[in-house]
Design a protein around this motif. Structure first.
Motif, PDB file in Angstrom:
ATOM      1  N   ASP A  46       0.857  -1.187   0.000  1.00  0.00           N
ATOM      2  CA  ASP A  46       0.000   0.000   0.000  1.00  0.00           C
ATOM      3  C   ASP A  46       0.895   1.240   0.000  1.00  0.00           C
ATOM      4  O   ASP A  46       1.558   1.543   0.994  1.00  0.00           O
ATOM      5  CB  ASP A  46      -0.895  -0.031   1.246  1.00  0.00           C
ATOM      6  CG  ASP A  46      -1.756   1.216   1.392  1.00  0.00           C
ATOM      7  OD1 ASP A  46      -1.680   2.108   0.526  1.00  0.00           O
ATOM      8  OD2 ASP A  46      -2.489   1.296   2.398  1.00  0.00           O
ATOM      9  N   THR A  47       0.922   1.942  -1.114  1.00  0.00           N
ATOM     10  CA  THR A  47       1.822   3.094  -1.239  1.00  0.00           C
ATOM     11  C   THR A  47       1.203   4.398  -0.730  1.00  0.00           C
ATOM     12  O   THR A  47       1.831   5.467  -0.850  1.00  0.00           O
ATOM     13  CB  THR A  47       2.230   3.276  -2.717  1.00  0.00           C
ATOM     14  OG1 THR A  47       1.041   3.471  -3.502  1.00  0.00           O
ATOM     15  CG2 THR A  47       2.998   2.081  -3.217  1.00  0.00           C
ATOM     16  N   GLU A  48       0.021   4.319  -0.152  1.00  0.00           N
ATOM     17  CA  GLU A  48      -0.654   5.534   0.318  1.00  0.00           C
ATOM     18  C   GLU A  48      -0.615   5.676   1.843  1.00  0.00           C
ATOM     19  O   GLU A  48      -0.362   6.767   2.368  1.00  0.00           O
ATOM     20  CB  GLU A  48      -2.120   5.524  -0.155  1.00  0.00           C
ATOM     21  CG  GLU A  48      -2.280   5.486  -1.663  1.00  0.00           C
ATOM     22  CD  GLU A  48      -1.738   6.736  -2.338  1.00  0.00           C
ATOM     23  OE1 GLU A  48      -1.773   7.807  -1.689  1.00  0.00           O
ATOM     24  OE2 GLU A  48      -1.276   6.641  -3.490  1.00  0.00           O
ATOM     25  N   TYR A  78       9.659   5.746  -1.932  1.00  0.00           N
ATOM     26  CA  TYR A  78       8.473   5.363  -1.155  1.00  0.00           C
ATOM     27  C   TYR A  78       8.174   6.474  -0.144  1.00  0.00           C
ATOM     28  O   TYR A  78       8.571   6.392   1.024  1.00  0.00           O
ATOM     29  CB  TYR A  78       8.699   4.036  -0.426  1.00  0.00           C
ATOM     30  CG  TYR A  78       8.849   2.858  -1.346  1.00  0.00           C
ATOM     31  CD1 TYR A  78       7.728   2.226  -1.887  1.00  0.00           C
ATOM     32  CD2 TYR A  78      10.105   2.355  -1.669  1.00  0.00           C
ATOM     33  CE1 TYR A  78       7.857   1.131  -2.730  1.00  0.00           C
ATOM     34  CE2 TYR A  78      10.249   1.268  -2.516  1.00  0.00           C
ATOM     35  CZ  TYR A  78       9.125   0.657  -3.044  1.00  0.00           C
ATOM     36  OH  TYR A  78       9.254  -0.430  -3.885  1.00  0.00           O
ATOM     37  N   ASN A  80       5.669   7.263   1.535  1.00  0.00           N
ATOM     38  CA  ASN A  80       4.847   6.943   2.716  1.00  0.00           C
ATOM     39  C   ASN A  80       5.587   6.100   3.742  1.00  0.00           C
ATOM     40  O   ASN A  80       5.042   5.766   4.790  1.00  0.00           O
ATOM     41  CB  ASN A  80       3.561   6.224   2.289  1.00  0.00           C
ATOM     42  CG  ASN A  80       3.810   4.849   1.694  1.00  0.00           C
ATOM     43  OD1 ASN A  80       4.738   4.684   0.891  1.00  0.00           O
ATOM     44  ND2 ASN A  80       2.995   3.881   2.066  1.00  0.00           N
ATOM     45  N   GLN A 366       1.791  -4.853   6.284  1.00  0.00           N
ATOM     46  CA  GLN A 366       2.323  -3.770   5.464  1.00  0.00           C
ATOM     47  C   GLN A 366       3.631  -3.221   6.052  1.00  0.00           C
ATOM     48  O   GLN A 366       4.535  -2.818   5.321  1.00  0.00           O
ATOM     49  CB  GLN A 366       1.289  -2.656   5.325  1.00  0.00           C
ATOM     50  CG  GLN A 366       0.110  -3.014   4.428  1.00  0.00           C
ATOM     51  CD  GLN A 366       0.525  -3.219   2.981  1.00  0.00           C
ATOM     52  OE1 GLN A 366       1.220  -2.378   2.398  1.00  0.00           O
ATOM     53  NE2 GLN A 366       0.100  -4.330   2.385  1.00  0.00           N
ATOM     54  N   ALA A 370       7.137  -3.124   4.094  1.00  0.00           N
ATOM     55  CA  ALA A 370       7.932  -1.894   4.013  1.00  0.00           C
ATOM     56  C   ALA A 370       9.379  -2.150   4.422  1.00  0.00           C
ATOM     57  O   ALA A 370      10.322  -1.656   3.791  1.00  0.00           O
ATOM     58  CB  ALA A 370       7.312  -0.811   4.897  1.00  0.00           C
TER      59      ALA A 370
END
Length: 494
Positions: A46-48, A78, A80, A366, A370
């Protein structure tokens, strides 16, 4: 030769990821140090949503500054992901204690520098994150070509935690040991029609050749102790592997780690070197005292002319040498380096070292992804070359050696604008690093399990006890060696 290594790599990867096929993903769970995290092939990052990860290490200032620059660069890829790096200890002993304590309290980092023995300790709380399904992930992982780019011996260490190929670390800044010698002195002296340099640089460097040189030096310089070994534990482990003397291993029936060093073959091996110590041909660091490094003596340009030491500490072969020692018109002290001598020159073996990167389980998937993406970023070819150049630690990928950064570094080695000492150190560091590229097949790692760290510490102490013992007879020595082996073995198991 590289194709052979890549073939070995492919086999290792196949074994490690065999359970990742579309069928059974359970594998031999009962033999795994930790269970493999079930990362679905369909999951994406999830890049948001903002996510923060922590990286604990013990880097020095120069390496930490490189890391900080990488974090800023990663943030542009990235946005976020926020990476918080923290130096939590000044050495690996302090680092492993800090990480282990934090994990037991449920507040550990997402990522940490680690040695395999550290991971075995962390696994007691089931904390390390198995990376098998991250690596094989169709989008987030590596493809076959990328996997083959890692130097095989470095990757193999990541799968050495059990017989199931559980991957609990990623190679990061790797080192081994090198045989460092006073090249100026070795160029000036001959034995059997060859200079010492010719003897150590020809294929098949053996302990027999090293000690023949040492005897020749000793005959000419009675006060000299020609050869030194910096790490007592590495000495025991490497010599055991070379001699075919069991040290530790995994049981074929249970898959569990075993302590094996208390055996006749090992006692025979240690007695061989005890003879050299008693004759004044060799010194081990622990027999002299804490803080002793053979390089400190060798760069005085007298009394000790060769040693085995860490490639990660290559610069110390020159650093702090007196200016007159390295001056071309005076001492002209120069150093050469090659692989560690072996009992069998056609079958050299030496231990592989240097920290890896270990990821830890978190409740947030997530967050783990990351951390994985950051780990991939800082172990890329260009980043690995950047970290290696000033340190003496080897790049971990073949393509690192072909990167623009590395080629520029090589082109600048003999820049006349650099000080002589800097040029000497930079050139020797590259020579030491190239040992990994040119001799990748010689490196090995010892099995990792609950008692592996204790075994390593105690065999180092065992070496010191035996080497300083003043035996009254051969029978006395044999009895003492047997007694100390048994005492050490019992203590490790206690």
């Amino acid at each position: 030769m590289r194709k052979l290594y890549i073939g070995i790599m492919a086999l290792l990867v196949t074994l490690a990821l065999v359970a990742c096929a579309d069928g059974d993903r359970s594998g031999g769970v009962k033999n795994r140090l930790v269970e493999w995290y079930e990362l679905s092939p369909e999951v994406q990052f999830d890049t948001e949503t903002p996510v923060t990860i922590t990286f604990w290490h013990r880097m020095g200032a120069a390496s930490q500054n490189i890391l900080k620059g990488w974090i800023q660069e990663f943030k542009t890829v990235y946005p976020n992901i926020t990476v918080i790096e923290e130096k939590v200890a000044s050495d690996y002993g302090g680092l492993v204690d800090k990480v282990a304590l934090s994990l037991s309290a449920g507040i550990g980092p997402d990522l940490a520098e680690s040695y395999p023995d550290h991971v075995a300790r962390y696994a007691q709380s089931d904390a390390p994150l198995a990376l098998n399904y991250f690596i094989s992930h169709p989008d987030l992982g590596y493809d076959e070509e990328e996997l083959a780019d890692f130097l095989p011996s470095l990757w193999a260490e990541s799968t050495s935690y059990d017989n199931d190929g559980t991957i609990l670390s990623m190679p990061f800044s790797k080192s081994s040991e090198g045989f460092f010698y006073n090249k100026t002195y070795f160029d000036a002296h001959t034995l059997n029609g060859k200079t010492y340099t010719e003897i150590v640089e020809e294929d098949g460097l053996t302990w027999e050749k090293v000690f023949a040189i040492a005897e020749d030096i000793k005959a000419r310089e009675p006060e000299a102790t020609p050869f030194g070994y910096d790490s007592d534990s590495n000495f025991f482990i490497t010599a055991s592997e070379q001699y075919g003397a069991p040290y530790t291993g995994f049981s074929e029936t249970t898959g569990r780690g075993e302590v094996l060093f208390n055996n006749e073959k090992s006692m025979e091996m240690i007695k061989y070197f005890k003879d050299k110590v008693d004759k004044g041909l060799m010194v081990v660091s622990g027999a002299v005292g804490d803080g002793f490094f053979a390089s400190d003596i060798m760069k005085t340009n007298e009394k000790l002319y060769m040693y085995v030491g860490s490639t990660g500490g290559t610069r110390y072969a020159y650093e702090n040498a007196h200016p007159d020692v390295i001056d071309e018109t005076k001492g002209n002290y120069r150093v050469g380096v090659t692989i560690v001598p072996a009992f069998d020159g056609e079958n050299p073996k030496q231990i592989q070292q240097g920290p890896n990167l270990t990821l830890f389980k978190k409740d947030n998937e997530q967050q783990m992804i990351a951390t994985w993406l950051f780990t991939k970023f800082i172990t890329s070819a260009e980043k690995s070359a950047q970290f290696a150049a000033p340190s003496g630690y080897a790049p971990i990928r073949y393509s690192s050696y072909e990167s623009d950064f590395w080629q520029n570094h090589l082109d600048n080695l003999n820049n006349p604008n650099k000080a002589l000492l800097t040029r000497l150190i930079d050139n020797l560091v590259v020579e030491a690093i190239n040992l990994f590229l040119d001799h990748n097949e010689v490196f090995f790692t010892s099995p990792v399990f609950g008692l592996s760290s204790k075994s390593r510490d105690e065999v180092g102490k065992l070496v010191i006890k035996i080497m300083v013992y003043n035996a009254q007879s051969e029978e006395d020595l044999d009895a003492y060696i047997r007694e100390q082996y048994q005492n050490t073995y019992d203590f490790v198991l206690s």
